[in-house]
Write an enzyme that holds these catalytic residues in place. Sequence first.
Site, PDB file in Angstrom:
ATOM      1  N   LYS A  62       0.817  -1.224   0.000  1.00 18.95           N
ATOM      2  CA  LYS A  62       0.000   0.000   0.000  1.00 18.95           C
ATOM      3  C   LYS A  62       0.850   1.273   0.000  1.00 18.95           C
ATOM      4  O   LYS A  62       0.488   2.273   0.599  1.00 18.95           O
ATOM      5  CB  LYS A  62      -0.985   0.013   1.178  1.00 18.95           C
ATOM      6  CG  LYS A  62      -1.794  -1.254   1.364  1.00 18.95           C
ATOM      7  CD  LYS A  62      -2.378  -1.774   0.038  1.00 18.95           C
ATOM      8  CE  LYS A  62      -3.317  -0.801  -0.631  1.00 18.95           C
ATOM      9  NZ  LYS A  62      -3.717  -1.286  -1.994  1.00 18.95           N
ATOM     10  N   GLY A  64       2.035   2.514  -3.097  1.00 17.94           N
ATOM     11  CA  GLY A  64       2.076   2.970  -4.477  1.00 17.94           C
ATOM     12  C   GLY A  64       2.597   1.883  -5.399  1.00 17.94           C
ATOM     13  O   GLY A  64       3.047   2.149  -6.514  1.00 17.94           O
ATOM     14  N   HIS A 122       7.649  -7.776  -2.121  1.00 21.29           N
ATOM     15  CA  HIS A 122       7.417  -7.050  -0.867  1.00 21.29           C
ATOM     16  C   HIS A 122       8.474  -7.452   0.168  1.00 21.29           C
ATOM     17  O   HIS A 122       8.492  -6.922   1.273  1.00 21.29           O
ATOM     18  CB  HIS A 122       6.038  -7.382  -0.302  1.00 21.29           C
ATOM     19  CG  HIS A 122       4.907  -6.662  -0.988  1.00 21.29           C
ATOM     20  ND1 HIS A 122       4.975  -5.336  -1.345  1.00 21.29           N
ATOM     21  CD2 HIS A 122       3.664  -7.095  -1.343  1.00 21.29           C
ATOM     22  CE1 HIS A 122       3.831  -4.971  -1.912  1.00 21.29           C
ATOM     23  NE2 HIS A 122       3.029  -6.019  -1.918  1.00 21.29           N
ATOM     24  N   TYR A 210       6.537   8.253  -2.844  1.00 27.21           N
ATOM     25  CA  TYR A 210       5.209   8.328  -3.470  1.00 27.21           C
ATOM     26  C   TYR A 210       4.800   9.782  -3.662  1.00 27.21           C
ATOM     27  O   TYR A 210       4.290  10.171  -4.718  1.00 27.21           O
ATOM     28  CB  TYR A 210       4.211   7.604  -2.563  1.00 27.21           C
ATOM     29  CG  TYR A 210       2.777   7.628  -3.027  1.00 27.21           C
ATOM     30  CD1 TYR A 210       2.285   6.621  -3.861  1.00 27.21           C
ATOM     31  CD2 TYR A 210       1.893   8.619  -2.616  1.00 27.21           C
ATOM     32  CE1 TYR A 210       0.961   6.616  -4.277  1.00 27.21           C
ATOM     33  CE2 TYR A 210       0.571   8.629  -3.030  1.00 27.21           C
ATOM     34  CZ  TYR A 210       0.115   7.626  -3.856  1.00 27.21           C
ATOM     35  OH  TYR A 210      -1.196   7.632  -4.272  1.00 27.21           O
ATOM     36  N   LYS A 277      -8.353   5.759  -3.777  1.00 27.91           N
ATOM     37  CA  LYS A 277      -8.299   7.212  -3.939  1.00 27.91           C
ATOM     38  C   LYS A 277      -7.000   7.686  -4.592  1.00 27.91           C
ATOM     39  O   LYS A 277      -6.996   8.643  -5.360  1.00 27.91           O
ATOM     40  CB  LYS A 277      -8.455   7.923  -2.584  1.00 27.91           C
ATOM     41  CG  LYS A 277      -9.855   7.890  -2.003  1.00 27.91           C
ATOM     42  CD  LYS A 277      -9.909   8.749  -0.740  1.00 27.91           C
ATOM     43  CE  LYS A 277     -11.320   8.817  -0.178  1.00 27.91           C
ATOM     44  NZ  LYS A 277     -11.373   9.673   1.044  1.00 27.91           N
ATOM     45  N   GLY A 278      -5.901   7.040  -4.244  1.00 27.18           N
ATOM     46  CA  GLY A 278      -4.618   7.456  -4.798  1.00 27.18           C
ATOM     47  C   GLY A 278      -4.217   8.855  -4.374  1.00 27.18           C
ATOM     48  O   GLY A 278      -3.572   9.581  -5.128  1.00 27.18           O
TER      49      GLY A 278
END
Length: 310
Positions: A62, A64, A122, A210, A277-278
């Site tokens: 989470k 980006g 990850h 990000y 939402k970004g």
Amino acid sequence: MEANAEDEIILSSLPIERGFGTPGMCLFQEFWCPSTLVKGLNIFHKQFQAKESDIFVASFPKSGTTWLKAITFAIVNRQSFSSIDNHPLLTSNPHQLVPHVEMVCRGDLDCSSIEPRVFGPHTPVPSLPNSIMECNSKIIYICRNPFDIFVSAWIFFDKVKPESLTSLKIEEAFEMYCNGIIEFGPWWSHMLGYWKESLAKPDKVLFLKYEDLKDDANFQVKRIAEFLGFPFTQEEENNQVIESIVKLCSFEEMKNLEVNKSGIVFQSVENKSFFRKGESRDWVNYFSPSMTEKLSQIMEEKFGESGDIF
């Protein structure tokens, strides 16, 4: 000893906690991961053979990840797909084009034979295979404000968790997060590992933020391309190839594609789950003053002299 038996022995010896989106999360090699991924992580760590041309789009969940996967794929494959109209990103989710290497090793996802191979781990730095660290493959790491990571992770994992698993209240999830108990956490050691590696090996590891990508995507896309050894020519810049890639990979464009409104990836996770939402600073809509104070203190304590990460 058969692989399955070895996996069972490893799992039985590990501390287990509930995760954000899984009932069983193990403390494996000093980070928390879903028990279902231990097999793939073990194979990845011990057996994965990196190629000099490999590219790894690394991230904490989470942060980006989806966005950077799309950008990286578009950059390195732009000669093969010069026309935006028939680009694979229009019909495939970025996670299908840039698969999680841990799931490839587990046998759940296929590895493309197209080179350069692009993967999306990850996995924290200490658990990456020696073959990656010792060759000339490239690692791009995207880091995000831990406040926004928490909100995004809490909402995302609630959507994709098994129906049998109860939802975490925000207060419960926040306490777990502050203790580092989240998929691939602790988040601070994950970030610091890649940050320090980028300082020690700037030609191998590119550390991105990000928020910087949000502020000036054109500049960052050009920077990524140069780092990977796929720089844009002057002709490409004149023809606005950078702008085309930025638009193709933008949150708005990807979210509105039919492939990302329907379909699934990772067995049962819906593609649309990756597009909420970004935004930056969405956390202000969820955090209480006490939560803000506590997480700020943790960041100051954990990052210390590395505070300039943010």
